[in-house]
Design a protein around this motif. Structure first.
Motif, PDB file in Angstrom:
ATOM      1  N   LYS A  86       8.489  -3.417   9.581  1.00 25.68           N
ATOM      2  CA  LYS A  86       7.704  -2.498   8.738  1.00 25.68           C
ATOM      3  C   LYS A  86       8.547  -1.857   7.638  1.00 25.68           C
ATOM      4  N   PHE A  87       7.920  -1.750   6.482  1.00 28.88           N
ATOM      5  CA  PHE A  87       8.510  -0.991   5.377  1.00 28.88           C
ATOM      6  C   PHE A  87       7.989   0.442   5.440  1.00 28.88           C
ATOM      7  N   THR A  88       8.808   1.401   4.978  1.00 25.68           N
ATOM      8  CA  THR A  88       8.352   2.778   4.804  1.00 25.68           C
ATOM      9  C   THR A  88       8.919   3.294   3.485  1.00 25.68           C
ATOM     10  N   ALA A  89       8.207   4.242   2.878  1.00 29.48           N
ATOM     11  CA  ALA A  89       8.733   4.877   1.664  1.00 29.48           C
ATOM     12  C   ALA A  89       9.758   5.907   2.110  1.00 29.48           C
ATOM     13  N   ASP A  90      10.953   5.867   1.528  1.00 31.71           N
ATOM     14  CA  ASP A  90      12.000   6.822   1.892  1.00 31.71           C
ATOM     15  C   ASP A  90      11.531   8.235   1.551  1.00 31.71           C
ATOM     16  N   SER A  91      11.900   9.201   2.414  1.00 27.17           N
ATOM     17  CA  SER A  91      11.419  10.574   2.220  1.00 27.17           C
ATOM     18  C   SER A  91      12.098  11.274   1.049  1.00 27.17           C
ATOM     19  N   SER A  92      13.276  10.780   0.644  1.00 27.74           N
ATOM     20  CA  SER A  92      13.902  11.350  -0.557  1.00 27.74           C
ATOM     21  C   SER A  92      13.079  10.902  -1.750  1.00 27.74           C
ATOM     22  N   PRO A  93      13.092  11.686  -2.817  1.00 21.85           N
ATOM     23  CA  PRO A  93      12.268  11.284  -3.960  1.00 21.85           C
ATOM     24  C   PRO A  93      12.668   9.902  -4.469  1.00 21.85           C
ATOM     25  N   SER A  94      13.951   9.603  -4.456  1.00 15.83           N
ATOM     26  CA  SER A  94      14.386   8.347  -5.074  1.00 15.83           C
ATOM     27  C   SER A  94      15.846   8.045  -4.797  1.00 15.83           C
ATOM     28  N   ASP A  95      16.335   8.317  -3.582  1.00 19.86           N
ATOM     29  CA  ASP A  95      17.758   8.140  -3.296  1.00 19.86           C
ATOM     30  C   ASP A  95      18.506   9.006  -4.306  1.00 19.86           C
ATOM     31  N   CYS A  96      19.619   8.518  -4.845  1.00 17.52           N
ATOM     32  CA  CYS A  96      20.306   9.373  -5.832  1.00 17.52           C
ATOM     33  C   CYS A  96      19.639   9.244  -7.191  1.00 17.52           C
ATOM     34  N   GLY A  97      18.953   8.137  -7.413  1.00 20.45           N
ATOM     35  CA  GLY A  97      18.113   7.986  -8.598  1.00 20.45           C
ATOM     36  C   GLY A  97      18.750   8.339  -9.927  1.00 20.45           C
ATOM     37  N   ASN A  98      18.012   9.112 -10.702  1.00 23.75           N
ATOM     38  CA  ASN A  98      18.437   9.428 -12.061  1.00 23.75           C
ATOM     39  C   ASN A  98      19.788  10.137 -12.101  1.00 23.75           C
ATOM     40  N   THR A  99      20.088  10.942 -11.071  1.00 28.21           N
ATOM     41  CA  THR A  99      21.364  11.664 -11.038  1.00 28.21           C
ATOM     42  C   THR A  99      22.534  10.679 -11.095  1.00 28.21           C
TER      43      THR A  99
ATOM     44  N   SER B  45       0.835  -1.211   0.000  1.00 20.33           N
ATOM     45  CA  SER B  45       0.000   0.000   0.000  1.00 20.33           C
ATOM     46  C   SER B  45       0.870   1.262   0.000  1.00 20.33           C
ATOM     47  N   LEU B  46       2.173   1.091   0.151  1.00 20.82           N
ATOM     48  CA  LEU B  46       3.082   2.250   0.219  1.00 20.82           C
ATOM     49  C   LEU B  46       3.282   2.898  -1.141  1.00 20.82           C
ATOM     50  N   GLN B  47       3.536   4.213  -1.077  1.00 15.67           N
ATOM     51  CA  GLN B  47       3.813   4.969  -2.297  1.00 15.67           C
ATOM     52  C   GLN B  47       4.962   5.932  -2.007  1.00 15.67           C
ATOM     53  N   SER B  48       5.901   6.068  -2.917  1.00 16.05           N
ATOM     54  CA  SER B  48       7.042   6.959  -2.716  1.00 16.05           C
ATOM     55  C   SER B  48       6.605   8.408  -2.891  1.00 16.05           C
ATOM     56  N   PRO B  49       7.378   9.372  -2.333  1.00 19.04           N
ATOM     57  CA  PRO B  49       7.050  10.798  -2.529  1.00 19.04           C
ATOM     58  C   PRO B  49       6.970  11.155  -4.017  1.00 19.04           C
ATOM     59  N   GLY B  50       7.682  10.424  -4.831  1.00 23.28           N
ATOM     60  CA  GLY B  50       7.659  10.677  -6.273  1.00 23.28           C
ATOM     61  C   GLY B  50       6.478  10.021  -6.975  1.00 23.28           C
ATOM     62  N   GLY B  51       5.643   9.301  -6.207  1.00 24.85           N
ATOM     63  CA  GLY B  51       4.432   8.715  -6.781  1.00 24.85           C
ATOM     64  C   GLY B  51       4.576   7.293  -7.300  1.00 24.85           C
ATOM     65  N   ILE B  52       5.660   6.623  -6.907  1.00 21.79           N
ATOM     66  CA  ILE B  52       5.850   5.230  -7.342  1.00 21.79           C
ATOM     67  C   ILE B  52       5.203   4.305  -6.311  1.00 21.79           C
ATOM     68  N   ALA B  53       4.263   3.496  -6.759  1.00 30.53           N
ATOM     69  CA  ALA B  53       3.584   2.551  -5.860  1.00 30.53           C
ATOM     70  C   ALA B  53       4.443   1.298  -5.692  1.00 30.53           C
ATOM     71  N   PHE B  54       4.614   0.876  -4.437  1.00 30.21           N
ATOM     72  CA  PHE B  54       5.371  -0.359  -4.185  1.00 30.21           C
ATOM     73  C   PHE B  54       4.664  -1.530  -4.868  1.00 30.21           C
ATOM     74  N   SER B  55       3.328  -1.406  -4.998  1.00 30.40           N
ATOM     75  CA  SER B  55       2.556  -2.496  -5.608  1.00 30.40           C
ATOM     76  C   SER B  55       2.888  -2.710  -7.087  1.00 30.40           C
ATOM     77  N   ASP B  56       3.529  -1.703  -7.718  1.00 29.55           N
ATOM     78  CA  ASP B  56       3.987  -1.906  -9.100  1.00 29.55           C
ATOM     79  C   ASP B  56       5.007  -3.041  -9.166  1.00 29.55           C
ATOM     80  N   PHE B  57       5.604  -3.362  -8.020  1.00 25.46           N
ATOM     81  CA  PHE B  57       6.664  -4.367  -7.970  1.00 25.46           C
ATOM     82  C   PHE B  57       6.214  -5.660  -7.296  1.00 25.46           C
ATOM     83  N   ARG B  58       4.892  -5.806  -7.189  1.00 24.78           N
ATOM     84  CA  ARG B  58       4.328  -6.983  -6.538  1.00 24.78           C
ATOM     85  C   ARG B  58       4.941  -8.267  -7.116  1.00 24.78           C
TER      86      ARG B  58
END
Lengths: 177, 177
Positions: free
Chosen positions: B146-159, B31-44
């Motif tokens: 418990k899992f939580t969505a990290d508060s950063s948009p995506s760690d270092c991500g695309n950068t 049910s978790l979703q990242s601040p950037g809008g990525i649903a964890f359920s996309d990776f079910r």
């Protein structure tokens, strides 16, 4: 053109075709068998099996995968619940030589070349003397892109794994993810 | 028994039932979703995905897994053949804190607790500004399970991943096994 010449050309073409194909056709690793009689083909499809755990030494990066029968058993609580893994359980430790990443923005070891597949399969009738488990080691040489069955019966095999007899001879628990 | 008493007991039982269930029911991490809008359920189902590669730092043991769409693309030669991964490709880096094994007959690091799932999914229409990839980080705390969505948009991500833009932003090749 004489009949003999035609025949010679025909034979040469046939020979080339045969050797040409032999030279480019990849090895069928699944035809290999360990000195202890474990067929690599018993583990057919391990390339796509699910992850059990991971490990690393200074020499090796490891990922442990298992077949659906064994993953299902893990998920049902085996071996923590005191039950043994069922016959048909198969587990493979994939081993790579590590190297330093030259691309990542931080210090990290990544796989260099694949080196070994260490395999175990459960068959109580076939392997009664080693807790129901058969052990084998298949080595991979990147230079020739070939697997070979290790000449040892099974690396340290049952001798090492007896340390965790209480966990049905399996060191790694199914890791949370 | 009076009517009021019965009602009180009834309410108390209902309250207990509701809170009792809430207390023991596990978290629905999907049910978790990242601040950037990525649903964890996309990776079910990532728990059972096949292995791409492995890695380790002094702080983390890592196994990289991908969904069947992405594994199939890897096997077809992507990204080495210059083609990008198709939309629907999903990849997850599983990260565990390491510990020294106390059971193995040699020095080896094994997973201690699970710490993070770093996820990427390819959707050219949704993520046009980051090479078609969406990035997110889901943290896991063993103490609370418990899992939580990290508060950063995506760690270092695309950068970070732009360093390997030529490989469609993916550091790890599909490792031989």
């Amino acid at each position: 053109m004489e009949r003999k010449s035609k025949l010679t050309i025909g034979i040469a073409t046939a020979v080339l075709a045969v050797f040409g194909v032999a030279a480019v056709s990849p090895q069928d690793k699944y035809s290999l068998q360990s000195p202890g009689g474990i067929a690599f083909s018993d583990f057919r499809g391990y390339e796509d099996w699910a992850v059990v755990s991971s490990a690393r030494t200074d020499q090796v990066l490891k990922v442990i995968v298992a077949n659906p029968t064994m993953i299902q058993a893990y998920k049902a609580g085996i071996p923590g619940n005191g039950q043994p893994f069922p016959d048909g359980s198969k587990i493979v430790k994939l081993q790579w030589k590590p190297k330093k990443s030259t691309e990542a923005p931080f210090a990290v070891d990544v796989p260099d070349v694949f080196t070994q597949a260490f395999v175990m399969e459960k068959d109580s009738k076939r392997f009664p003397k080693s807790g129901g488990w058969g052990y084998a080691l298949f080595n991979y040489e990147a230079a020739s892109d070939k697997f070979t069955a290790d000449s040892s019966p099974s690396d340290c095999g049952n001798t090492c794994h007896s340390a965790v007899k209480a966990k049905d001879y399996i060191f790694h628990p199914y890791q949370k993810r």
